[in-house]
Write a protein that holds these residues in place. Structure first.
Motif, PDB file in Angstrom:
ATOM      1  N   LEU A  20      42.483  -5.888   0.609  1.00  0.00           N
ATOM      2  CA  LEU A  20      41.264  -6.684   0.749  1.00  0.00           C
ATOM      3  C   LEU A  20      40.091  -5.755   1.045  1.00  0.00           C
ATOM      4  O   LEU A  20      40.171  -4.928   1.962  1.00  0.00           O
ATOM      5  CB  LEU A  20      41.419  -7.698   1.886  1.00  0.00           C
ATOM      6  CG  LEU A  20      42.603  -8.665   1.761  1.00  0.00           C
ATOM      7  CD1 LEU A  20      42.712  -9.535   3.009  1.00  0.00           C
ATOM      8  CD2 LEU A  20      42.487  -9.517   0.517  1.00  0.00           C
ATOM      9  N   PHE A  21      39.014  -5.897   0.268  1.00  0.00           N
ATOM     10  CA  PHE A  21      37.814  -5.080   0.416  1.00  0.00           C
ATOM     11  C   PHE A  21      36.595  -5.965   0.594  1.00  0.00           C
ATOM     12  O   PHE A  21      36.518  -7.047  -0.009  1.00  0.00           O
ATOM     13  CB  PHE A  21      37.568  -4.239  -0.852  1.00  0.00           C
ATOM     14  CG  PHE A  21      38.542  -3.123  -1.048  1.00  0.00           C
ATOM     15  CD1 PHE A  21      38.271  -1.861  -0.556  1.00  0.00           C
ATOM     16  CD2 PHE A  21      39.719  -3.331  -1.734  1.00  0.00           C
ATOM     17  CE1 PHE A  21      39.166  -0.816  -0.744  1.00  0.00           C
ATOM     18  CE2 PHE A  21      40.613  -2.298  -1.931  1.00  0.00           C
ATOM     19  CZ  PHE A  21      40.347  -1.045  -1.435  1.00  0.00           C
ATOM     20  N   ASP A  22      35.618  -5.510   1.407  1.00  0.00           N
ATOM     21  CA  ASP A  22      34.338  -6.210   1.428  1.00  0.00           C
ATOM     22  C   ASP A  22      33.543  -5.752   0.203  1.00  0.00           C
ATOM     23  O   ASP A  22      33.970  -4.853  -0.536  1.00  0.00           O
ATOM     24  CB  ASP A  22      33.584  -6.002   2.749  1.00  0.00           C
ATOM     25  CG  ASP A  22      33.117  -4.582   3.007  1.00  0.00           C
ATOM     26  OD1 ASP A  22      33.037  -3.766   2.049  1.00  0.00           O
ATOM     27  OD2 ASP A  22      32.799  -4.279   4.169  1.00  0.00           O
ATOM     28  N   PHE A  23      32.404  -6.374  -0.047  1.00  0.00           N
ATOM     29  CA  PHE A  23      31.650  -6.061  -1.262  1.00  0.00           C
ATOM     30  C   PHE A  23      30.918  -4.718  -1.188  1.00  0.00           C
ATOM     31  O   PHE A  23      30.381  -4.263  -2.188  1.00  0.00           O
ATOM     32  CB  PHE A  23      30.697  -7.205  -1.615  1.00  0.00           C
ATOM     33  CG  PHE A  23      31.421  -8.358  -2.256  1.00  0.00           C
ATOM     34  CD1 PHE A  23      31.682  -8.361  -3.615  1.00  0.00           C
ATOM     35  CD2 PHE A  23      31.872  -9.415  -1.500  1.00  0.00           C
ATOM     36  CE1 PHE A  23      32.372  -9.395  -4.219  1.00  0.00           C
ATOM     37  CE2 PHE A  23      32.571 -10.465  -2.089  1.00  0.00           C
ATOM     38  CZ  PHE A  23      32.820 -10.453  -3.456  1.00  0.00           C
ATOM     39  N   ASP A  24      30.933  -4.070  -0.021  1.00  0.00           N
ATOM     40  CA  ASP A  24      30.417  -2.704   0.087  1.00  0.00           C
ATOM     41  C   ASP A  24      31.482  -1.689  -0.282  1.00  0.00           C
ATOM     42  O   ASP A  24      31.222  -0.490  -0.306  1.00  0.00           O
ATOM     43  CB  ASP A  24      29.911  -2.428   1.507  1.00  0.00           C
ATOM     44  CG  ASP A  24      28.650  -3.205   1.838  1.00  0.00           C
ATOM     45  OD1 ASP A  24      27.876  -3.508   0.911  1.00  0.00           O
ATOM     46  OD2 ASP A  24      28.440  -3.511   3.034  1.00  0.00           O
ATOM     47  N   GLY A  25      32.717  -2.170  -0.518  1.00  0.00           N
ATOM     48  CA  GLY A  25      33.816  -1.287  -0.900  1.00  0.00           C
ATOM     49  C   GLY A  25      34.672  -0.817   0.261  1.00  0.00           C
ATOM     50  O   GLY A  25      35.552   0.022   0.082  1.00  0.00           O
ATOM     51  N   GLU A  26      34.432  -1.364   1.459  1.00  0.00           N
ATOM     52  CA  GLU A  26      35.211  -0.953   2.634  1.00  0.00           C
ATOM     53  C   GLU A  26      36.533  -1.723   2.692  1.00  0.00           C
ATOM     54  O   GLU A  26      36.549  -2.947   2.571  1.00  0.00           O
ATOM     55  CB  GLU A  26      34.427  -1.207   3.927  1.00  0.00           C
ATOM     56  CG  GLU A  26      33.191  -0.346   4.060  1.00  0.00           C
ATOM     57  CD  GLU A  26      33.488   1.141   4.050  1.00  0.00           C
ATOM     58  OE1 GLU A  26      34.448   1.572   4.725  1.00  0.00           O
ATOM     59  OE2 GLU A  26      32.766   1.871   3.361  1.00  0.00           O
ATOM     60  N   TYR A  37      47.611  -8.104   7.274  1.00  0.00           N
ATOM     61  CA  TYR A  37      47.655  -7.109   8.333  1.00  0.00           C
ATOM     62  C   TYR A  37      46.435  -6.207   8.236  1.00  0.00           C
ATOM     63  O   TYR A  37      45.956  -5.914   7.141  1.00  0.00           O
ATOM     64  CB  TYR A  37      48.900  -6.215   8.197  1.00  0.00           C
ATOM     65  CG  TYR A  37      50.200  -6.925   8.450  1.00  0.00           C
ATOM     66  CD1 TYR A  37      50.754  -6.965   9.721  1.00  0.00           C
ATOM     67  CD2 TYR A  37      50.880  -7.551   7.419  1.00  0.00           C
ATOM     68  CE1 TYR A  37      51.945  -7.620   9.969  1.00  0.00           C
ATOM     69  CE2 TYR A  37      52.091  -8.204   7.648  1.00  0.00           C
ATOM     70  CZ  TYR A  37      52.611  -8.237   8.928  1.00  0.00           C
ATOM     71  OH  TYR A  37      53.792  -8.887   9.165  1.00  0.00           O
ATOM     72  N   ASP A  38      45.951  -5.738   9.402  1.00  0.00           N
ATOM     73  CA  ASP A  38      44.941  -4.684   9.361  1.00  0.00           C
ATOM     74  C   ASP A  38      45.681  -3.362   9.175  1.00  0.00           C
ATOM     75  O   ASP A  38      46.919  -3.313   9.209  1.00  0.00           O
ATOM     76  CB  ASP A  38      44.029  -4.710  10.585  1.00  0.00           C
ATOM     77  CG  ASP A  38      44.706  -4.396  11.910  1.00  0.00           C
ATOM     78  OD1 ASP A  38      45.843  -3.851  11.915  1.00  0.00           O
ATOM     79  OD2 ASP A  38      44.108  -4.686  12.953  1.00  0.00           O
ATOM     80  N   TYR A  39      44.946  -2.292   8.966  1.00  0.00           N
ATOM     81  CA  TYR A  39      45.581  -1.015   8.661  1.00  0.00           C
ATOM     82  C   TYR A  39      46.234  -0.368   9.882  1.00  0.00           C
ATOM     83  O   TYR A  39      46.966   0.614   9.748  1.00  0.00           O
ATOM     84  CB  TYR A  39      44.600  -0.069   7.969  1.00  0.00           C
ATOM     85  CG  TYR A  39      44.387  -0.479   6.532  1.00  0.00           C
ATOM     86  CD1 TYR A  39      45.289  -0.097   5.545  1.00  0.00           C
ATOM     87  CD2 TYR A  39      43.313  -1.282   6.172  1.00  0.00           C
ATOM     88  CE1 TYR A  39      45.118  -0.493   4.225  1.00  0.00           C
ATOM     89  CE2 TYR A  39      43.138  -1.683   4.857  1.00  0.00           C
ATOM     90  CZ  TYR A  39      44.048  -1.286   3.890  1.00  0.00           C
ATOM     91  OH  TYR A  39      43.886  -1.683   2.589  1.00  0.00           O
ATOM     92  N   LYS A  84      34.667   1.576  -3.980  1.00  0.00           N
ATOM     93  CA  LYS A  84      35.682   1.436  -2.944  1.00  0.00           C
ATOM     94  C   LYS A  84      35.859   2.737  -2.167  1.00  0.00           C
ATOM     95  O   LYS A  84      35.910   3.822  -2.753  1.00  0.00           O
ATOM     96  CB  LYS A  84      37.023   1.051  -3.555  1.00  0.00           C
ATOM     97  CG  LYS A  84      37.061  -0.354  -4.102  1.00  0.00           C
ATOM     98  CD  LYS A  84      38.438  -0.641  -4.654  1.00  0.00           C
ATOM     99  CE  LYS A  84      38.471  -1.960  -5.365  1.00  0.00           C
ATOM    100  NZ  LYS A  84      39.756  -2.166  -6.057  1.00  0.00           N
ATOM    101  N   SER A  85      35.957   2.593  -0.853  1.00  0.00           N
ATOM    102  CA  SER A  85      36.291   3.724   0.013  1.00  0.00           C
ATOM    103  C   SER A  85      37.797   3.945  -0.024  1.00  0.00           C
ATOM    104  O   SER A  85      38.561   3.071  -0.442  1.00  0.00           O
ATOM    105  CB  SER A  85      35.872   3.428   1.455  1.00  0.00           C
ATOM    106  OG  SER A  85      34.484   3.288   1.551  1.00  0.00           O
ATOM    107  N   ILE A  86      38.218   5.088   0.442  1.00  0.00           N
ATOM    108  CA  ILE A  86      39.645   5.398   0.500  1.00  0.00           C
ATOM    109  C   ILE A  86      40.302   4.494   1.534  1.00  0.00           C
ATOM    110  O   ILE A  86      39.784   4.307   2.641  1.00  0.00           O
ATOM    111  CB  ILE A  86      39.856   6.881   0.858  1.00  0.00           C
ATOM    112  CG1 ILE A  86      39.278   7.761  -0.250  1.00  0.00           C
ATOM    113  CG2 ILE A  86      41.337   7.186   1.090  1.00  0.00           C
ATOM    114  CD1 ILE A  86      39.266   9.231   0.078  1.00  0.00           C
ATOM    115  N   LYS A  87      41.436   3.951   1.167  1.00  0.00           N
ATOM    116  CA  LYS A  87      42.178   3.077   2.077  1.00  0.00           C
ATOM    117  C   LYS A  87      42.819   3.916   3.180  1.00  0.00           C
ATOM    118  O   LYS A  87      43.368   4.989   2.901  1.00  0.00           O
ATOM    119  CB  LYS A  87      43.250   2.302   1.319  1.00  0.00           C
ATOM    120  CG  LYS A  87      42.709   1.350   0.276  1.00  0.00           C
ATOM    121  CD  LYS A  87      43.812   0.586  -0.427  1.00  0.00           C
ATOM    122  CE  LYS A  87      44.639   1.401  -1.341  1.00  0.00           C
ATOM    123  NZ  LYS A  87      44.144   1.673  -2.666  1.00  0.00           N
TER     124      LYS A  87
END
Length: 117
Positions: A20-26, A37-39, A84-87
């Motif tokens: 799941l990503f926000d629209f800023d790519g985070e 789950y969160d990371y 997208k930022s790196i997961k």
């Protein structure tokens, strides 16, 4: 799949039905079976018939595929997706709690509180 709040605002999405990503790519969280789950490995909620529900069974967010649940508002236009930022690396998942019965009510939990932002 895009997820909207109870005002119809698009807040986040998944391109792969896992992250799941926000629209800023985070990166916000990930799906494992029907759990979210969160990371860090904390269980946040469940995906149930296109709805994301909280630990009380109340509905937080809905997708285009959502069925049942409370009244869905008109959806606002989706913003342009950012790069997208790196997961982050996934932490060890906590034990999944018992899934509550989904209610027909909206949750009082905010987007920031749900994702612990």
């Amino acid at each position: 799949m895009t997820f909207y709040d109870n005002d119809g605002n698009p807040l986040f999405y998944t391109d792969d039905n896992e992250h799941l990503f926000d629209f800023d790519g985070e990166p916000l969280a990930y799906l494992s079976d029907d759990s979210i789950y969160d990371y860090d490995g904390n269980h946040l909620g469940w995906l149930d018939n296109g709805w994301i529900i909280d630990s009380d069974g109340d509905c937080l967010f809905f997708s285009d595929k959502a069925s049942g649940g409370p009244f869905k508002p008109f959806k606002s236009f989706k913003p342009i997706k950012g790069v997208k930022s790196i997961k982050p690396i996934k932490g060890i998942k906590e034990i999944r709690p018992i899934k509550p019965i989904k209610s027909f009510s909206w949750s009082d939990i905010s987007f920031d509180d749900f994702f612990k932002l």
